[in-house]
Scaffold this motif. Sequence first.
Motif: not given
Length: 387
Positions: A193-205
């Motif tokens: 939270v507070g950082s630039v978001a990436k999809f890899s933060h949420l799931s490998e897929n």
Amino acid sequence: EKDPAFKVQIEQTRDFREFTRLLTHACGLREDTGQIVFIDEAQESEKLGSYVRDMKETWKNTRVILTGSSMTRLFREDQRVPVGRIEYLTVHPFSFREFLRCLEKEKLLENAIDEYFSSQSVSSFAHQNLVSLFDRYLKLGGLPAVVLAYRNDTDHTSIMASLVATQREDFIRKERTKSPLFLEALRGVANHVGSVAKFSHLSENKYDAARVIEQLKNWFLVHEVDVLGTQATQRISVKRYLYDTGVLRFVRNAPVPELSVLNTLNEALRIPLGGIIENAVLIGFLQDRLAYQPISTWKKNNKDPVEVDFVLNINNKMVPVEVKAALNISPKHCRGLVQYALAHGVEKGFLLSFSEPETMIVHGGRLTVYGLPVYLNSAQVLQRLIG
């Protein structure tokens, strides 16, 4: 949901006239008598969306309230959205003011606001009390059942666990999402939270990540804020925040100790604390409807780390807002605000922290920065200062 047979009856109605007859016989609807028709989980019906226009135009003196956890699904693909006949209201967890109201301490905040506008200061006693209460708010969040349990000195942690588990089951059932993805996505947002978001933060897929984040946004469990550059068309990335700081603290699994505004003094450990505070500030903006206009984060460019946490439209003026976990502020904390002022020519900005109030004139006298304790973050205060 509690009466599946009645839901079937609604789905079997062929037009609004039949729907009216059904409510008249089954629920005692009396048109033009000032009644309120309240339907929860309305998005579960495939017919209600098509009746909204007639609810407005035919039931002249009847107020209709449709609620649900994912109301973006109310209007099916083949249904027209009746523009101008509906008003959306998103119900968020408690703001800090509502948190204080629940604890019967709101007067402390009201007195601080009055004192600030009369003397540009807040007494040390009130300031320390409010900072301590805000620290507690960051940990508990604003889910009413959790705050009430805390107020009544009962087990609020188990209630939080139960609420998250129930929400997970509801989400998976309605969205047909892979069972691990719900908590994985919440943890991914919470840990960054507070950082630039990436999809890899949420799931490998990446496909799964993109799908679940859209679903969570539709449920208003995750809020996305665009990271914009100096050029109006320059969209650099997004930041993601959770709908409640208590849930954020509950689901995060980052290897950090319990963070406290007052007791965590290590600078490295205050960095993740800053993201949690940003999250709480955004919730305050949403509660005050300051985010009805687009809200964004500003970054000078991809190569320069200079940024501003939020940019708001207040009284038709673009206003930069910086959030710091600092207990004391100085002009060095205004670097992002100054760079934004250089790029966009603004004359006022806000620095929210845990320092006592302080107004700073920087950028060669061209930028006024209102240093406000984060507990004073409200539309009432910001709009009055912007003028």
